[in-house]
Design an enzyme around this catalytic site. Structure first.
Site, mmCIF file in Angstrom:
data_model
loop_
_atom_site.group_PDB
_atom_site.id
_atom_site.type_symbol
_atom_site.label_atom_id
_atom_site.label_comp_id
_atom_site.label_asym_id
_atom_site.label_seq_id
_atom_site.Cartn_x
_atom_site.Cartn_y
_atom_site.Cartn_z
ATOM 1 N N PHE A 114 0.845 -1.203 0.000
ATOM 2 C CA PHE A 114 0.000 0.000 0.000
ATOM 3 C C PHE A 114 0.877 1.249 0.000
ATOM 4 O O PHE A 114 1.762 1.391 0.854
ATOM 5 C CB PHE A 114 -0.908 0.004 1.234
ATOM 6 C CG PHE A 114 -1.772 1.228 1.363
ATOM 7 C CD1 PHE A 114 -1.574 2.137 2.403
ATOM 8 C CD2 PHE A 114 -2.794 1.489 0.448
ATOM 9 C CE1 PHE A 114 -2.378 3.261 2.527
ATOM 10 C CE2 PHE A 114 -3.601 2.602 0.565
ATOM 11 C CZ PHE A 114 -3.390 3.502 1.606
ATOM 12 N N GLY A 115 0.637 2.140 -0.972
ATOM 13 C CA GLY A 115 1.363 3.407 -1.043
ATOM 14 C C GLY A 115 0.457 4.560 -0.644
ATOM 15 O O GLY A 115 -0.708 4.601 -1.039
ATOM 16 N N TYR A 116 0.999 5.482 0.134
ATOM 17 C CA TYR A 116 0.186 6.635 0.581
ATOM 18 C C TYR A 116 0.999 7.940 0.537
ATOM 19 O O TYR A 116 0.564 8.983 0.952
ATOM 20 C CB TYR A 116 -0.320 6.405 2.016
ATOM 21 C CG TYR A 116 0.799 6.207 3.005
ATOM 22 C CD1 TYR A 116 1.326 4.919 3.249
ATOM 23 C CD2 TYR A 116 1.379 7.277 3.664
ATOM 24 C CE1 TYR A 116 2.385 4.727 4.125
ATOM 25 C CE2 TYR A 116 2.446 7.094 4.544
ATOM 26 C CZ TYR A 116 2.942 5.828 4.762
ATOM 27 O OH TYR A 116 4.003 5.642 5.623
ATOM 28 N N GLY A 117 2.234 7.841 0.051
ATOM 29 C CA GLY A 117 3.091 9.036 -0.079
ATOM 30 C C GLY A 117 3.663 9.029 -1.486
ATOM 31 O O GLY A 117 2.908 8.929 -2.469
ATOM 32 N N SER A 118 5.000 9.034 -1.582
ATOM 33 C CA SER A 118 5.595 9.080 -2.932
ATOM 34 C C SER A 118 5.298 7.804 -3.721
ATOM 35 O O SER A 118 5.300 7.811 -4.952
ATOM 36 C CB SER A 118 7.112 9.265 -2.831
ATOM 37 O OG SER A 118 7.686 8.149 -2.166
ATOM 38 N N GLU A 129 12.843 2.619 1.338
ATOM 39 C CA GLU A 129 12.005 2.999 2.485
ATOM 40 C C GLU A 129 12.681 2.786 3.835
ATOM 41 O O GLU A 129 12.661 3.656 4.698
ATOM 42 C CB GLU A 129 10.702 2.183 2.461
ATOM 43 C CG GLU A 129 9.878 2.387 1.206
ATOM 44 C CD GLU A 129 9.280 3.775 1.149
ATOM 45 O OE1 GLU A 129 9.777 4.591 0.361
ATOM 46 O OE2 GLU A 129 8.358 4.042 1.907
HETATM 47 N N1 LIG Z 1 5.724 4.698 2.684
HETATM 48 C C1 LIG Z 1 5.052 5.875 2.179
HETATM 49 C C2 LIG Z 1 6.006 7.012 2.046
HETATM 50 C C3 LIG Z 1 7.136 6.609 1.195
HETATM 51 C C4 LIG Z 1 7.985 7.775 0.896
HETATM 52 O O1 LIG Z 1 7.487 8.831 0.576
HETATM 53 N N2 LIG Z 1 9.268 7.547 1.061
HETATM 54 C C5 LIG Z 1 10.135 8.629 0.678
HETATM 55 C C6 LIG Z 1 11.215 8.847 1.668
HETATM 56 S S1 LIG Z 1 12.072 7.428 2.073
HETATM 57 C C7 LIG Z 1 10.590 8.325 -0.735
HETATM 58 O O2 LIG Z 1 10.740 7.190 -1.117
HETATM 59 N N3 LIG Z 1 10.728 9.352 -1.488
HETATM 60 C C8 LIG Z 1 11.090 9.222 -2.876
HETATM 61 C C9 LIG Z 1 10.942 10.609 -3.447
HETATM 62 O O3 LIG Z 1 10.714 11.509 -2.622
HETATM 63 O O4 LIG Z 1 11.028 10.757 -4.671
HETATM 64 C C10 LIG Z 1 4.374 5.526 0.866
HETATM 65 O O5 LIG Z 1 3.830 4.426 0.882
HETATM 66 O O6 LIG Z 1 4.337 6.266 -0.106
#
Ligand SMILES: N[C@@H](CCC(=O)N[C@@H](CS)C(=O)NCC(=O)O)C(=O)O
Length: 270
Positions: A44-48, A120
């Site tokens: 499941f993704g909820y950010g990037s 991650e």
């Molecule tokens: N786990 C969350 C957040 C993951 C996330 O945003 N991780 C960042 C920091 S480790 C990342 O991979 N960023 C890549 C980017 O910002 O392009 C998701 O499921 O999306």
């Protein structure tokens, strides 16, 4: 051929080859056996991960998880910030009434999981939890998943990790930090605005006060600082084909979904 088409061709070919007689393994008594397909895992993704998965997957469906709320309370020095000036990225906070929209990716094999472990966990300070995912729209699938809630793996940053920043007295402080941070993967503003755009485009009607408040404040601050969007938005990410089972996108009544009891209304699937 873009990432998704290549991906689907690969799996399409693989599934087709399985049907070829010579591809089936014969047991001692000569009955035909299916060559076992590698187990599928859903992430499941909820950010990037919503707009930049970076790994191969065979299906992507939008939906939500319960019991968590998305917050920009995780610091980041490897993607959207630096050790001297950490950025802020999304994590999940336990909240009994919480409901977080995102998308689930079906992946097979170890490559994607190794990639996520590095991106991650190693680089980001996230750990994994398992929880139930509720697809936004029911769908039929060779896995037999038909819109009922199913298990997903989620990468979550808790307040125990070294990059944790937590809440601020005022949400303006979080917005300022996002406007002023940039890292090896790009500007922190891009991270926030692409997630907000994912929510608007893919899950119309779903609410997320924290995300959309930050989006509005960041736009205001960029205007005051006279920073043009194309200076912070980077290159458009690869196209992601989501909910390929849907004929057309339906608005989501977020309030209704947040009140739905555990037993789901299958017809509406929320
Ligand atoms: N786990 C969350 C957040 C993951 C996330 O945003 N991780 C960042 C920091 S480790 C990342 O991979 N960023 C890549 C980017 O910002 O392009 C998701 O499921 O999306």
């Amino acid at each position: 051929m873009d990432f998704e088409d290549h991906n689907m061709d690969f799996f399409g070919l693989w599934a087709q080859r399985l049907r070829e007689p010579e591809r089936r393994r014969h047991s001692a008594v000569g009955e035909q056996e299916q060559v076992p397909s590698p187990p599928a895992v859903w992430v499941f993704g909820y950010g990037s991960l919503c707009w930049y998965p970076g790994f191969e997957y065979t299906k992507c469906i939008t939906g939500y998880i319960r019991g968590y709320t998305r917050k920009f309370w995780q610091g980041n020095t490897t993607h959207r910030g630096t050790p001297d000036k950490p950025g802020r990225v999304a994590t999940l906070i336990e909240d009994k009434e919480g409901l977080t929209w995102g998308c689930a990716y079906r992946i097979t094999g170890d490559t994607a999981l190794q990639y996520l472990k590095n991106r991650e966990c190693t680089l980001g300070g996230y750990v994994t939890i398992d929880t139930k995912f509720f697809p936004r729209i029911a769908f039929e699938d060779s896995d037999g998943v038909n819109g009922e809630a199913f298990e997903v793996t989620v990468y979550i940053a808790t307040d125990k990790n070294e990059h944790w920043l937590g809440d601020e007295q005022c949400v303006h402080h979080i917005a300022n930090q996002i406007v002023e941070s940039r890292g090896p993967s790009g500007h922190n503003v891009e991270y926030l605005l692409r997630l907000a755009r994912f929510m608007r485009d893919e899950i119309p009607g779903a609410d997320d006060e924290h995300l959309f408040t930050l989006e509005q404040l960041v736009h205001e601050k960029l205007k005051v600082k006279n920073i043009p969007l194309d200076e912070v938005m980077g290159v458009s990410p690869q196209r992601i084909r989501r909910d390929s089972h849907e004929l057309r996108r339906q608005p989501t009544t977020f309030e209704f979904a947040s009140r739905v009891p555990e037993t789901k209304l299958r017809c509406l699937n929320i």
